[in-house]
Design a protein around this motif. Structure first.
Motif, PDB file in Angstrom:
ATOM      1  N   VAL A 132       0.866  -1.179   0.000  1.00 22.39           N
ATOM      2  CA  VAL A 132       0.000   0.000   0.000  1.00 22.39           C
ATOM      3  C   VAL A 132       0.903   1.229   0.000  1.00 22.39           C
ATOM      4  O   VAL A 132       1.800   1.350   0.832  1.00 22.39           O
ATOM      5  N   GLU A 134       0.926   5.067   0.616  1.00 20.15           N
ATOM      6  CA  GLU A 134       0.111   6.097   1.273  1.00 20.15           C
ATOM      7  C   GLU A 134       0.785   7.446   1.095  1.00 20.15           C
ATOM      8  O   GLU A 134       2.016   7.548   1.229  1.00 20.15           O
ATOM      9  N   THR A 139      -4.311   7.079  -1.130  1.00 22.49           N
ATOM     10  CA  THR A 139      -3.737   5.735  -1.089  1.00 22.49           C
ATOM     11  C   THR A 139      -3.796   5.074  -2.453  1.00 22.49           C
ATOM     12  O   THR A 139      -4.744   5.283  -3.214  1.00 22.49           O
ATOM     13  N   GLU A 141      -3.182   1.083  -3.987  1.00 22.34           N
ATOM     14  CA  GLU A 141      -2.823  -0.322  -3.789  1.00 22.34           C
ATOM     15  C   GLU A 141      -1.970  -0.725  -4.981  1.00 22.34           C
ATOM     16  O   GLU A 141      -2.352  -0.466  -6.137  1.00 22.34           O
ATOM     17  N   HIS A 156       5.213  10.502   1.439  1.00 20.27           N
ATOM     18  CA  HIS A 156       4.556   9.195   1.286  1.00 20.27           C
ATOM     19  C   HIS A 156       5.225   8.158   2.173  1.00 20.27           C
ATOM     20  O   HIS A 156       6.282   8.406   2.772  1.00 20.27           O
ATOM     21  N   PRO A 202      -4.830   7.872  -6.591  1.00 17.96           N
ATOM     22  CA  PRO A 202      -5.665   7.927  -5.391  1.00 17.96           C
ATOM     23  C   PRO A 202      -7.059   8.466  -5.719  1.00 17.96           C
ATOM     24  O   PRO A 202      -7.204   9.367  -6.556  1.00 17.96           O
ATOM     25  N   LEU A 206      -6.694  10.763   2.298  1.00 19.83           N
ATOM     26  CA  LEU A 206      -6.178   9.952   3.395  1.00 19.83           C
ATOM     27  C   LEU A 206      -5.858  10.898   4.551  1.00 19.83           C
ATOM     28  O   LEU A 206      -4.995  11.761   4.441  1.00 19.83           O
TER      29      LEU A 206
END
Ligand SMILES: [Fe+2]
Length: 389
Positions: A132, A134, A139, A141, A156, A202, A206
């Motif tokens: 992941v 971030e 975010t 994946e 990040h 994204p 987040l």
């Protein structure tokens, strides 16, 4: 980079008052390239993105000294033999580099701390596992075969889901799709081997609470740990054309010809003085008299570094190259298929073989690559002589 995107809440016009539910103002931040003259995004923070409370110098974990490729030699490095360790930032084993780009390998299960590379964009190719990503933008994946492109200055961190292996390509500048794939206004053209729909970015903010949050910042001068008063993941919305994104190598649509096509048809990204190409499973060249593997070649202006990510390497059989291997074919040396490979593939075609399953990431640099100690520690010393067997 790629195209306009909006995530979360943003005000109707840029640079106007945008208020939190409690009546206070959100803090607007422009992240932009090339001094207000290229792509940018506007991010809206709950807290001031400028509020730091401490700055400490950090000993570089990768102060590895690069050595020239002398005596000049084609090289084979076995990243599959490098030890696991660190995280996807601090665990990067430096393989090769020059003033334009650095290439490292990492294998780890550990999450990284918060990181900002202010020297240039990064393109991290996930060779295996899932992770992941971030960031202040949200975010992503990512998994096997993903290139994750991280714009300069993006705060990040990487959180693996199990063991991850990756090839990190750190540019001293920006990494973008090749200009020739784009219209003059930036849309992918019909002949491009991928397009906007293949890029993942994204999709929601987040938000993390926290105070006194350390961020490792990389600059030309070295590493600094900046401690932020509030957690940098406090962006309620952003919009613009600059953001991290992922592109999976299996979404690259290979361009195939009757007779052999050179690597520029596989180009995926361009950086300052280097290109990144994706060699994907595809039909073999289909002219009845085709020789469906590369011819001997000498790119007099390039060093060619190839990371073998999967599949079967017909052209390299007998060289010791395997999945996880890296070959480096420098300028000053002519390289090509292994002896007997042309005859072997022609026989395979006669027997009905019509496809290649190779999967590889190539980085061609326009200035010579120097070698890192991690690469030299897993070098196959016999490789240079394999064409003479
Ligand atoms: Fe080559």
């Amino acid at each position: 980079m790629p195209y306009y995107r909006v995530v979360g809440e943003v005000p109707r016009k840029r640079h106007v008052q945008f208020r939190r539910p409690d009546g206070g103002l959100y803090a607007e931040e422009l992240m932009g390239e090339e001094g207000f003259s290229s792509d940018s995004s506007l991010l809206y923070h709950r807290h001031l993105p400028t509020a730091i409370i401490k700055a400490e110098a950090v000993e570089p974990v990768d102060a590895a000294v690069l050595a020239p490729n002398l005596p000049l030699s084609p090289r084979h490095f076995r990243t599959q033999d490098l030890p696991d360790g660190g995280d996807l930032v601090t665990g990067r084993a430096l393989l090769a580099g020059n003033a334009d780009v650095r290439l490292s390998y990492a294998a780890t299960e550990a999450p990284s701390g918060l990181y900002r590379n202010s020297m240039g964009d990064e393109c991290v190719y996930i060779a295996s596992g899932r992770v992941v990503f971030e960031s202040t933008y949200g975010t992503l994946e990512a998994g096997e075969g993903d290139y994750v492109v991280v714009p300069t200055g993006t705060i990040h961190r990487w959180v693996p889901r199990g063991r991850v292996t990756a090839l990190a390509i750190e540019a001293a500048g920006h990494i973008r799709p090749p200009k020739r794939y784009l219209s003059k206004y930036g849309q992918f053209l019909e002949h491009a081997p991928y397009c906007e729909r293949d890029l993942r970015a994204p999709s929601e903010p987040l938000i993390e609470e926290g105070e006194e949050v350390p961020v490792l910042v990389r600059t030309r001068g070295g590493l600094t740990r900046l401690v932020y008063r509030n957690h940098p993941f406090d962006v309620v919305g952003w919009d613009g054309c600059l953001y991290p994104y992922a592109f999976n190598i299996n979404d690259f649509e290979p361009i195939v010809k009757g007779i052999h096509a050179p690597p520029p048809v596989h180009q995926t990204f361009e950086g300052p003085n280097f290109v990144i190409c994706s060699f994907c499973p595809r039909p073999l060249d289909f002219h009845p008299e085709a020789v469906p593997i590369p011819y001997n070649h000498h790119n007099v202006d390039s060093d060619e570094l190839m990371f073998y990510a999967g599949g079967d390497y017909t052209a390299r059989r007998g060289s010791g190259i395997d999945v996880g291997s890296i070959s480096l074919h420098p300028a000053g040396f002519t390289h090509g298929p292994q002896p007997g490979a042309v005859e072997a593939v022609l026989e395979a075609v006669r027997q009905g073989h019509t496809r290649t399953s190779e999967l590889a990431v190539m980085v061609d640099t326009f200035r010579p690559l120097d070698l890192g100690p991690a690469a030299l520690s897993v070098e196959d010393p016999a490789y240079a002589w394999t064409w003479s067997r």
